[in-house]
Design a protein around this motif. Structure first.
Motif, PDB file in Angstrom:
ATOM      1  N   GLY A 193      -7.522   8.127   0.516  1.00  0.00           N
ATOM      2  CA  GLY A 193      -6.990   6.995   1.268  1.00  0.00           C
ATOM      3  C   GLY A 193      -7.801   5.722   1.090  1.00  0.00           C
ATOM      4  N   GLN A 194      -9.052   5.855   0.706  1.00  0.00           N
ATOM      5  CA  GLN A 194      -9.923   4.699   0.500  1.00  0.00           C
ATOM      6  C   GLN A 194      -9.906   4.219  -0.952  1.00  0.00           C
ATOM      7  OE1 GLN A 194     -13.684   6.056   2.004  1.00  0.00           O
ATOM      8  NE2 GLN A 194     -13.049   5.822   4.132  1.00  0.00           N
ATOM      9  N   MET A 195      -9.147   4.908  -1.795  1.00  0.00           N
ATOM     10  CA  MET A 195      -9.077   4.538  -3.209  1.00  0.00           C
ATOM     11  C   MET A 195      -7.959   3.519  -3.432  1.00  0.00           C
ATOM     12  SD  MET A 195      -9.820   8.289  -4.894  1.00  0.00           S
ATOM     13  CE  MET A 195      -9.940   7.731  -6.594  1.00  0.00           C
ATOM     14  N   SER A 196      -7.813   3.094  -4.655  1.00  0.00           N
ATOM     15  CA  SER A 196      -6.817   2.082  -5.017  1.00  0.00           C
ATOM     16  C   SER A 196      -5.392   2.627  -4.948  1.00  0.00           C
ATOM     17  CB  SER A 196      -7.088   1.594  -6.441  1.00  0.00           C
ATOM     18  OG  SER A 196      -6.789   2.631  -7.370  1.00  0.00           O
ATOM     19  N   ASP A 197      -4.436   1.706  -4.957  1.00  0.00           N
ATOM     20  CA  ASP A 197      -3.032   2.110  -5.025  1.00  0.00           C
ATOM     21  C   ASP A 197      -2.755   2.909  -6.295  1.00  0.00           C
ATOM     22  OD1 ASP A 197      -2.298   1.029  -2.595  1.00  0.00           O
ATOM     23  OD2 ASP A 197      -1.367  -0.766  -3.444  1.00  0.00           O
ATOM     24  N   THR A 198      -3.459   2.586  -7.360  1.00  0.00           N
ATOM     25  CA  THR A 198      -3.301   3.332  -8.609  1.00  0.00           C
ATOM     26  C   THR A 198      -3.688   4.790  -8.407  1.00  0.00           C
ATOM     27  OG1 THR A 198      -3.676   1.371  -9.979  1.00  0.00           O
ATOM     28  CG2 THR A 198      -4.049   3.512 -11.022  1.00  0.00           C
ATOM     29  N   ALA A 199      -4.785   5.032  -7.713  1.00  0.00           N
ATOM     30  CA  ALA A 199      -5.225   6.406  -7.452  1.00  0.00           C
ATOM     31  C   ALA A 199      -4.210   7.150  -6.603  1.00  0.00           C
ATOM     32  CB  ALA A 199      -6.587   6.400  -6.765  1.00  0.00           C
ATOM     33  N   ILE A 200      -3.659   6.496  -5.613  1.00  0.00           N
ATOM     34  CA  ILE A 200      -2.656   7.142  -4.760  1.00  0.00           C
ATOM     35  C   ILE A 200      -1.388   7.420  -5.562  1.00  0.00           C
ATOM     36  CG2 ILE A 200      -1.199   6.847  -2.713  1.00  0.00           C
ATOM     37  CD1 ILE A 200      -3.609   5.297  -1.488  1.00  0.00           C
ATOM     38  N   GLU A 201      -1.026   6.514  -6.438  1.00  0.00           N
ATOM     39  CA  GLU A 201       0.126   6.724  -7.320  1.00  0.00           C
ATOM     40  C   GLU A 201      -0.093   7.954  -8.206  1.00  0.00           C
ATOM     41  OE1 GLU A 201       1.594   4.419 -11.266  1.00  0.00           O
ATOM     42  OE2 GLU A 201       1.474   3.173  -9.462  1.00  0.00           O
ATOM     43  N   ILE A 202      -1.296   8.095  -8.739  1.00  0.00           N
ATOM     44  CA  ILE A 202      -1.637   9.249  -9.583  1.00  0.00           C
ATOM     45  C   ILE A 202      -1.598  10.527  -8.746  1.00  0.00           C
ATOM     46  CG2 ILE A 202      -3.477  10.350 -10.920  1.00  0.00           C
ATOM     47  CD1 ILE A 202      -4.427   7.395 -11.559  1.00  0.00           C
ATOM     48  N   ALA A 203      -2.215  10.494  -7.569  1.00  0.00           N
ATOM     49  CA  ALA A 203      -2.219  11.675  -6.691  1.00  0.00           C
ATOM     50  C   ALA A 203      -0.800  12.107  -6.370  1.00  0.00           C
ATOM     51  CB  ALA A 203      -2.992  11.364  -5.407  1.00  0.00           C
ATOM     52  N   ASN A 204       0.061  11.157  -6.094  1.00  0.00           N
ATOM     53  CA  ASN A 204       1.456  11.487  -5.783  1.00  0.00           C
ATOM     54  C   ASN A 204       2.180  12.054  -7.000  1.00  0.00           C
ATOM     55  OD1 ASN A 204       1.078  10.638  -3.159  1.00  0.00           O
ATOM     56  ND2 ASN A 204       2.022   8.642  -3.465  1.00  0.00           N
ATOM     57  N   ARG A 205       1.952  11.463  -8.165  1.00  0.00           N
ATOM     58  CA  ARG A 205       2.579  11.964  -9.398  1.00  0.00           C
ATOM     59  C   ARG A 205       2.133  13.398  -9.667  1.00  0.00           C
ATOM     60  NH1 ARG A 205       0.755   8.306 -13.280  1.00  0.00           N
ATOM     61  NH2 ARG A 205      -0.958   9.658 -13.853  1.00  0.00           N
ATOM     62  N   TRP A 206       0.838  13.654  -9.519  1.00  0.00           N
ATOM     63  CA  TRP A 206       0.321  15.000  -9.745  1.00  0.00           C
ATOM     64  C   TRP A 206       0.888  15.987  -8.736  1.00  0.00           C
ATOM     65  CZ3 TRP A 206      -5.676  14.319 -10.708  1.00  0.00           C
ATOM     66  CH2 TRP A 206      -5.879  13.693 -11.948  1.00  0.00           C
ATOM     67  N   ALA A 207       0.943  15.585  -7.467  1.00  0.00           N
ATOM     68  CA  ALA A 207       1.438  16.484  -6.412  1.00  0.00           C
ATOM     69  C   ALA A 207       2.905  16.825  -6.622  1.00  0.00           C
ATOM     70  CB  ALA A 207       1.230  15.853  -5.039  1.00  0.00           C
ATOM     71  N   LEU A 208       3.669  15.867  -7.091  1.00  0.00           N
ATOM     72  CA  LEU A 208       5.096  16.108  -7.323  1.00  0.00           C
ATOM     73  C   LEU A 208       5.346  16.910  -8.597  1.00  0.00           C
ATOM     74  CD1 LEU A 208       6.403  12.595  -6.305  1.00  0.00           C
ATOM     75  CD2 LEU A 208       7.093  14.750  -5.247  1.00  0.00           C
ATOM     76  N   GLY A 209       4.585  16.643  -9.630  1.00  0.00           N
ATOM     77  CA  GLY A 209       4.840  17.270 -10.922  1.00  0.00           C
ATOM     78  C   GLY A 209       4.097  18.561 -11.183  1.00  0.00           C
TER      79      GLY A 209
ATOM     80  N   MET B  52       0.845  -1.189   0.000  1.00  0.00           N
ATOM     81  CA  MET B  52       0.000   0.000   0.000  1.00  0.00           C
ATOM     82  C   MET B  52       0.882   1.241   0.000  1.00  0.00           C
ATOM     83  SD  MET B  52      -3.447   0.680   1.373  1.00  0.00           S
ATOM     84  CE  MET B  52      -4.231   2.227   1.195  1.00  0.00           C
ATOM     85  N   GLN B  53       0.595   2.130  -0.899  1.00  0.00           N
ATOM     86  CA  GLN B  53       1.358   3.367  -1.011  1.00  0.00           C
ATOM     87  C   GLN B  53       0.875   4.398  -0.011  1.00  0.00           C
ATOM     88  OE1 GLN B  53       2.407   5.175  -4.624  1.00  0.00           O
ATOM     89  NE2 GLN B  53       1.928   3.388  -5.868  1.00  0.00           N
ATOM     90  N   SER B  54       1.775   5.285   0.350  1.00  0.00           N
ATOM     91  CA  SER B  54       1.430   6.416   1.212  1.00  0.00           C
ATOM     92  C   SER B  54       1.206   7.641   0.353  1.00  0.00           C
ATOM     93  CB  SER B  54       2.557   6.701   2.196  1.00  0.00           C
ATOM     94  OG  SER B  54       2.754   5.609   3.044  1.00  0.00           O
ATOM     95  N   LEU B  55       0.328   8.491   0.795  1.00  0.00           N
ATOM     96  CA  LEU B  55       0.025   9.727   0.099  1.00  0.00           C
ATOM     97  C   LEU B  55       1.113  10.752   0.386  1.00  0.00           C
ATOM     98  CD1 LEU B  55      -2.178  10.941  -1.700  1.00  0.00           C
ATOM     99  CD2 LEU B  55      -3.327  11.701   0.373  1.00  0.00           C
TER     100      LEU B  55
END
Length: 98
Positions: A19-35, A1-4
């Motif tokens: 936090g209740q979404m899939s690991d894919t969603a958290i991966e996307i959120a992290n990519r967006w937040a970083l980029g 499980m990925q961390s936000l």
């Protein structure tokens, strides 16, 4: 499980929903937040963030599950299917200083 990444940048309700979404969603959120940090802030402010994240999650999961290209990485599949990696409204040139 990925961390936000930087969870405090999200209002509590949004943070909980992500936090209740899939690991894919958290991966996307992290990519967006970083980029694209400013675009993320703008989407949160306008209330469009969660809908955009859910739409991107659906597309990326669909592409990951596509048969026939299993030899490609997730990133290569995204390229092959023309999935954008940035959030809606993002400038491709936005820098990470936001």
């Amino acid at each position: 499980m990925q961390s936000l990444y930087k969870p405090r940048q999200y209002p509590p309700e949004l943070r909980q929903a992500i936090g209740q979404m899939s690991d894919t969603a958290i991966e996307i959120a992290n990519r967006w937040a970083l980029g694209w940090p400013q675009t993320v802030k703008d989407l949160i402010a306008t209330g469009e963030y969660l809908d955009a994240l859910k739409a991107q999650e659906r597309e990326e999961i669909r592409v990951k599950l596509e048969p026939g290209l299993s030899y490609l990485s997730s990133w290569e599949k995204a390229q092959e299917y023309g999935l954008c990696q940035h959030p809606p409204g993002a400038s491709v040139a936005e820098d990470n200083d936001g």
